[in-house]
Design an enzyme around this catalytic site. Structure first.
Site, PDB file in Angstrom:
ATOM      1  N   LYS A   5      83.728  41.368  74.743  1.00  0.00           N
ATOM      2  CA  LYS A   5      83.830  42.034  76.167  1.00  0.00           C
ATOM      3  C   LYS A   5      85.107  41.402  76.818  1.00  0.00           C
ATOM      4  O   LYS A   5      85.601  42.163  77.239  1.00  0.00           O
ATOM      5  CB  LYS A   5      82.550  41.850  76.915  1.00  0.00           C
ATOM      6  N   TYR A   7      79.921  37.773  71.452  1.00  0.00           N
ATOM      7  CA  TYR A   7      79.646  38.984  72.337  1.00  0.00           C
ATOM      8  C   TYR A   7      80.699  38.773  73.655  1.00  0.00           C
ATOM      9  O   TYR A   7      81.398  39.728  73.682  1.00  0.00           O
ATOM     10  CB  TYR A   7      78.116  39.096  72.792  1.00  0.00           C
ATOM     11  N   THR A  64      80.639  42.621  81.718  1.00  0.00           N
ATOM     12  CA  THR A  64      79.359  41.522  81.811  1.00  0.00           C
ATOM     13  C   THR A  64      79.931  40.573  82.575  1.00  0.00           C
ATOM     14  O   THR A  64      81.146  40.111  82.323  1.00  0.00           O
ATOM     15  CB  THR A  64      78.979  41.288  80.269  1.00  0.00           C
ATOM     16  N   ASP A  65      79.101  39.708  83.136  1.00  0.00           N
ATOM     17  CA  ASP A  65      79.444  38.618  83.858  1.00  0.00           C
ATOM     18  C   ASP A  65      79.422  37.525  82.924  1.00  0.00           C
ATOM     19  O   ASP A  65      80.052  36.472  83.026  1.00  0.00           O
ATOM     20  CB  ASP A  65      78.274  38.332  84.973  1.00  0.00           C
ATOM     21  N   GLU A  66      79.027  37.504  81.472  1.00  0.00           N
ATOM     22  CA  GLU A  66      79.140  36.639  80.577  1.00  0.00           C
ATOM     23  C   GLU A  66      80.469  36.066  80.355  1.00  0.00           C
ATOM     24  O   GLU A  66      80.739  35.327  79.560  1.00  0.00           O
ATOM     25  CB  GLU A  66      78.395  37.119  79.370  1.00  0.00           C
TER      26      GLU A  66
HETATM   27  P1  NAD Z   1      72.588  48.982  74.480  1.00  0.00           P
HETATM   28  O1  NAD Z   1      72.792  47.988  73.196  1.00  0.00           O
HETATM   29  O2  NAD Z   1      71.162  49.654  75.008  1.00  0.00           O
HETATM   30  O3  NAD Z   1      73.451  50.492  74.007  1.00  0.00           O
HETATM   31  C1  NAD Z   1      74.601  50.533  73.431  1.00  0.00           C
HETATM   32  C2  NAD Z   1      74.935  51.823  73.130  1.00  0.00           C
HETATM   33  O4  NAD Z   1      76.089  51.999  72.430  1.00  0.00           O
HETATM   34  C3  NAD Z   1      73.831  52.629  71.957  1.00  0.00           C
HETATM   35  O5  NAD Z   1      73.589  53.871  72.327  1.00  0.00           O
HETATM   36  C4  NAD Z   1      74.866  52.563  70.785  1.00  0.00           C
HETATM   37  O6  NAD Z   1      74.395  53.249  69.791  1.00  0.00           O
HETATM   38  C5  NAD Z   1      76.292  52.781  71.363  1.00  0.00           C
HETATM   39  N1  NAD Z   1      77.225  52.325  70.400  1.00  0.00           N
HETATM   40  C6  NAD Z   1      77.314  51.219  69.913  1.00  0.00           C
HETATM   41  N2  NAD Z   1      78.307  51.105  68.998  1.00  0.00           N
HETATM   42  C7  NAD Z   1      79.113  52.301  69.119  1.00  0.00           C
HETATM   43  C8  NAD Z   1      80.499  52.848  68.391  1.00  0.00           C
HETATM   44  N3  NAD Z   1      81.025  52.159  67.861  1.00  0.00           N
HETATM   45  N4  NAD Z   1      80.381  54.192  68.965  1.00  0.00           N
HETATM   46  C9  NAD Z   1      79.691  54.802  69.961  1.00  0.00           C
HETATM   47  N5  NAD Z   1      78.630  54.435  70.368  1.00  0.00           N
HETATM   48  C10 NAD Z   1      78.235  53.159  69.873  1.00  0.00           C
HETATM   49  O7  NAD Z   1      73.610  48.490  75.442  1.00  0.00           O
HETATM   50  P2  NAD Z   1      73.157  48.333  77.109  1.00  0.00           P
HETATM   51  O8  NAD Z   1      72.338  47.301  77.429  1.00  0.00           O
HETATM   52  O9  NAD Z   1      72.864  49.959  77.345  1.00  0.00           O
HETATM   53  O10 NAD Z   1      74.786  47.815  77.475  1.00  0.00           O
HETATM   54  C11 NAD Z   1      75.690  48.873  77.848  1.00  0.00           C
HETATM   55  C12 NAD Z   1      76.927  48.345  78.339  1.00  0.00           C
HETATM   56  O11 NAD Z   1      76.627  47.425  79.345  1.00  0.00           O
HETATM   57  C13 NAD Z   1      77.504  47.326  77.155  1.00  0.00           C
HETATM   58  O12 NAD Z   1      79.091  47.547  77.352  1.00  0.00           O
HETATM   59  C14 NAD Z   1      77.302  46.116  77.637  1.00  0.00           C
HETATM   60  O13 NAD Z   1      78.186  45.212  77.175  1.00  0.00           O
HETATM   61  C15 NAD Z   1      77.205  46.306  79.052  1.00  0.00           C
HETATM   62  N6  NAD Z   1      76.310  45.375  79.755  1.00  0.00           N
HETATM   63  C16 NAD Z   1      74.973  45.098  79.596  1.00  0.00           C
HETATM   64  C17 NAD Z   1      74.292  44.390  80.241  1.00  0.00           C
HETATM   65  C18 NAD Z   1      72.579  44.297  79.925  1.00  0.00           C
HETATM   66  O14 NAD Z   1      72.036  43.492  80.723  1.00  0.00           O
HETATM   67  N7  NAD Z   1      72.234  45.157  79.169  1.00  0.00           N
HETATM   68  C19 NAD Z   1      74.744  43.617  81.362  1.00  0.00           C
HETATM   69  C20 NAD Z   1      76.024  43.516  81.404  1.00  0.00           C
HETATM   70  C21 NAD Z   1      76.960  44.698  80.878  1.00  0.00           C
HETATM   71  O1  DAU Z   2      74.455  38.787  81.943  1.00  0.00           O
HETATM   72  C1  DAU Z   2      74.855  40.218  81.108  1.00  0.00           C
HETATM   73  C2  DAU Z   2      74.312  40.074  79.686  1.00  0.00           C
HETATM   74  O2  DAU Z   2      72.777  40.185  79.950  1.00  0.00           O
HETATM   75  C3  DAU Z   2      74.814  41.394  79.001  1.00  0.00           C
HETATM   76  O3  DAU Z   2      75.961  41.290  78.894  1.00  0.00           O
HETATM   77  C4  DAU Z   2      74.217  41.666  77.548  1.00  0.00           C
HETATM   78  O4  DAU Z   2      74.589  42.574  77.092  1.00  0.00           O
HETATM   79  C5  DAU Z   2      72.650  41.519  77.765  1.00  0.00           C
HETATM   80  O5  DAU Z   2      72.084  41.378  76.426  1.00  0.00           O
HETATM   81  C6  DAU Z   2      72.344  40.060  78.673  1.00  0.00           C
HETATM   82  O6  DAU Z   2      72.517  39.102  77.821  1.00  0.00           O
HETATM   83  P1  DAU Z   2      71.384  37.717  77.699  1.00  0.00           P
HETATM   84  O7  DAU Z   2      71.822  37.056  76.699  1.00  0.00           O
HETATM   85  O8  DAU Z   2      71.377  37.093  79.016  1.00  0.00           O
HETATM   86  O9  DAU Z   2      70.191  38.495  77.736  1.00  0.00           O
HETATM   87  P2  DAU Z   2      68.754  38.247  76.816  1.00  0.00           P
HETATM   88  O10 DAU Z   2      67.890  39.141  77.180  1.00  0.00           O
HETATM   89  O11 DAU Z   2      68.907  38.130  75.226  1.00  0.00           O
HETATM   90  O12 DAU Z   2      68.355  36.727  77.207  1.00  0.00           O
HETATM   91  C7  DAU Z   2      68.156  36.491  78.495  1.00  0.00           C
HETATM   92  C8  DAU Z   2      67.807  34.998  78.626  1.00  0.00           C
HETATM   93  O13 DAU Z   2      66.649  34.905  77.855  1.00  0.00           O
HETATM   94  C9  DAU Z   2      68.574  34.108  77.964  1.00  0.00           C
HETATM   95  O14 DAU Z   2      69.057  32.970  78.693  1.00  0.00           O
HETATM   96  C10 DAU Z   2      68.271  33.788  76.552  1.00  0.00           C
HETATM   97  C11 DAU Z   2      66.582  33.910  76.837  1.00  0.00           C
HETATM   98  N1  DAU Z   2      65.845  34.361  75.789  1.00  0.00           N
HETATM   99  C12 DAU Z   2      65.994  35.580  75.025  1.00  0.00           C
HETATM  100  C13 DAU Z   2      65.256  35.978  74.134  1.00  0.00           C
HETATM  101  C14 DAU Z   2      65.716  37.469  73.549  1.00  0.00           C
HETATM  102  C15 DAU Z   2      64.566  33.695  75.583  1.00  0.00           C
HETATM  103  O15 DAU Z   2      64.409  32.423  75.844  1.00  0.00           O
HETATM  104  N2  DAU Z   2      63.957  34.259  74.434  1.00  0.00           N
HETATM  105  C16 DAU Z   2      64.123  35.404  73.703  1.00  0.00           C
HETATM  106  O16 DAU Z   2      63.302  35.677  72.899  1.00  0.00           O
END
Ligand code: NAD
Ligand code: DAU
Length: 357
Positions: free
Chosen positions: A162, A158, A133-135
């Site tokens: 990562k 989180y 992630t960019d975080e």
């Molecule tokens: P998600 O939470 O939707 O899915 C995570 C999956 O991992 C689920 O299916 C869960 O059951 C599985 N899982 C969790 N713990 C596990 C374990 N111990 N063993 C096996 N499986 C397990 O997540 P996502 O949004 O699809 O993100 C996927 C990946 O991408 C993550 O590594 C996250 O850090 C990264 N990422 C996500 C975003 C985003 O915006 N969603 C952005 C940047 C990076």
């Molecule tokens: O940047 C990549 C990341 O993006 C991933 O690594 C994470 O897995 C993914 O969950 C996401 O993180 P964020 O914290 O940015 O996503 P989230 O959707 O939780 O929140 C997006 C923005 O919206 C953040 O600034 C918080 C805000 N927010 C979020 C929720 C859930 C609100 O204002 N209200 C809300 O109810």
């Protein structure tokens, strides 16, 4: 790269399931996929129920925890895994603030376990693609972008977990020559995203006429990446990326949270008007800010663009509309995703955290 047996961890989650669908339906991938997922609250095998029927010889599912070293070794050997794309993680920042333990366990220990499994069974292994992630880079001010050279400065449990996993992957490449690549991407959105993240939560709350909880002043900025664009970027990096390298992936779509929420309201009002003159924007409620809330993320993905000519195809306007239409057309999926632990979590959130600011 000629991958025969690709293990995808976390393949029942949001991005993982989109990635598996993309590989089998659209990409030039000819091998077999072994989807390893623990099925936490975020993992839903229904995301791929049609895939398991349509590709019986090329897709298998193994319910397993990546923290279970014995199972990982067994699966690795049974399926002669020659590549891994590692998505499995605890992924929600708010949850990590409340209950960090599982983030340490899955994101750090789980990743370590996979690396050890590969080290012990090196043989024909070709590629470990670590999805990050960019975080990990922390927070930006008004100016500037995250590049691959930006120092790590994670601010939430989180992102710290990562960051730790990224460092382990890098160290295994340097120390043991493990063939690994890391990608760090911005906020994904699109079909199958669990409705705790900003975009699906706002879509569903707006449809239900519930408050739209915007943290702080709503001016935090994220760079939105349509999930299919992300899948294409990962596959590009898997095929052509250099081992030991990191690649940033961004959506070219920086936006303040409040603007995103207003866009969602406008699109929904247009597709399903409530009554003449009524706007769902009236549901917007500013609530207490997230602790340690990163102000701005913005990605410089020029390394990926220059090396492989990759660029996102979807704009925020087109991607958001597609996403909203998908949620409107998939009421059954929503209903089932929102049962059980989801309801408990959301109601806890509303009781404790989401009182108006
Ligand atoms: P998600 O939470 O939707 O899915 C995570 C999956 O991992 C689920 O299916 C869960 O059951 C599985 N899982 C969790 N713990 C596990 C374990 N111990 N063993 C096996 N499986 C397990 O997540 P996502 O949004 O699809 O993100 C996927 C990946 O991408 C993550 O590594 C996250 O850090 C990264 N990422 C996500 C975003 C985003 O915006 N969603 C952005 C940047 C990076
Ligand atoms: O940047 C990549 C990341 O993006 C991933 O690594 C994470 O897995 C993914 O969950 C996401 O993180 P964020 O914290 O940015 O996503 P989230 O959707 O939780 O929140 C997006 C923005 O919206 C953040 O600034 C918080 C805000 N927010 C979020 C929720 C859930 C609100 O204002 N209200 C809300 O109810």
């Amino acid at each position: 790269m000629d991958i025969k047996n690709l293990m995808v961890t976390g393949g029942c989650g949001f991005i993982g399931s989109n990635f598996i669908r993309y590989l089998l339906e659209e990409a030039d991938f000819m091998g077999k996929i072994i989807n390893v997922d623990k099925l936490t609250y975020a993992g839903n095998p229904e995301n791929l129920s049609d895939i398991s029927e349509r590709y019986p010889g090329r897709y298998v599912f193994q319910k397993a925890d990546i923290c279970d070293a014995v199972r990982m070794n067994q699966i690795f050997r049974d399926y002669q895994v020659d590549a891994i794309c590692h998505f499995a993680a605890e992924s929600h920042v708010d949850r990590s603030i409340k209950r960090p333990e599982e983030f340490i366990q899955t994101n750090i220990t789980g990743t370590f376990n996979l690396l050890e499994t590969i080290r012990q069974n090196a043989g024909q292994f070709r590629l470990f693609h670590h999805v990050s992630t960019d975080e990990v880079y922390g927070s930006l001010g008004r100016e500037g972008y995250f590049t691959e050279e930006t120092p790590y400065r994670p601010n939430s449990p989180y992102s710290a977990s990562k960051a730790a996993s990224d460092h382990l992957v890098r160290a295994y490449h340097e120390t043991y020559g493990l063939p690994a690549v890391i990608s760090n991407c911005s906020n994904n959105y699109g079909p199958y995203q669990f409705p705790e993240k900003l975009i699906p939560l706002m879509i569903l709350n707006a449809l239900d006429g519930k408050p739209l909880p915007v943290y702080g002043d709503g001016r935090n900025v994220r760079d939105w990446l349509y999930v299919k664009d992300h899948c294409g970027a990962i596959w590009t990096i898997m095929r052509f990326g250099d081992k030991g390298e990191t690649y940033n992936i961004g959506g070219n779509s920086e936006m303040e949270n409040i603007v995103i929420v207003e866009m969602i309201c406008d699109i929904l009002d247009e597709i399903i008007p409530v009554s003449a003159g009524y706007s769902r924007k009236k549901l917007i409620t500013f609530v207490k800010d997230r602790p340690g809330h990163d102000r701005r993320y913005a990605i410089d993905f020029s390394k990926l663009q220059k090396a492989f000519n990759w660029t996102p195809r979807e704009s925020l306007a087109t991607g958001l509309r597609k996403t909203i239409v998908w949620y409107l057309e998939n009421a059954n999926w929503i209903e089932r995703s929102r049962s059980g632990e989801y309801r408990a979590w959301i109601s806890e959130q509303y009781e404790q955290e989401r009182s108006p600011s």
